[in-house]
Design a protein around this motif. Structure first.
Motif: not given
Length: 146
Positions: A1-9, A26-29, A125-126, A139-146
């Motif tokens: 399961m993947i958790g999402i931080d408020t920053t992502f929303l 990331l969301f579309n993926k 995701w944060t 496992d932290l996914v720093d999506y801002k660097n994708l």
């Protein structure tokens, strides 16, 4: 399961956020994967509504009515699981606060991380991975660097 931080929303919602495109990518993926579930800590909606309606942060903030509507959107999705605190997650959060000497500015993230850990979230995701690295749990996914 993947958790999402408020920053992502927030970044997914606000088109003029510098991280919007990365969050959208990331969301579309995730949408294409069809099998994974996103977990949202229930208190995230309060923080989301607080931030997303702030005219000092955004040129075009949402109205509270629209922010609540967006919260309902997430709550009603089939592949979204809302995570609530439990007695175990409360105890874990309190333990972590003491163990890591975390102060008042870390309360929300610590309780969210504890609830996610207790619910079996393995990835988070944060845009602020440093807030969660100390727990060595996700496992932290720093999506801002994708």
């Amino acid at each position: 399961m993947i958790g999402i931080d408020t920053t992502f929303l927030i970044d997914l919602e606000i088109a003029d956020s510098p991280r919007h495109q990365a969050a959208l990518k990331l969301f579309n993926k995730w949408l294409g994967e069809k099998h994974s579930v996103l977990a949202i800590y229930n208190q995230t909606f309060l923080e989301f509504q607080h931030v997303i309606t702030d005219s000092k942060r955004f040129n075009s903030p949402l109205t509270m009515e629209k922010a609540i509507e967006r919260s309902w959107f997430w709550i009603d999705q089939e592949r979204i699981k809302i995570i609530y605190p439990t007695e175990s997650s409360l105890k874990r959060a309190l333990l972590w606060c003491n163990m890591y000497k975390l102060g008042r500015k870390r309360i929300q993230d610590t309780h969210m991380a504890a609830a996610f850990a207790e619910a079996g979230v393995s990835e988070l995701w944060t845009a602020n991975p440093a807030d969660f690295e100390i727990f060595e749990t996700f496992d932290l996914v720093d999506y801002k660097n994708l």
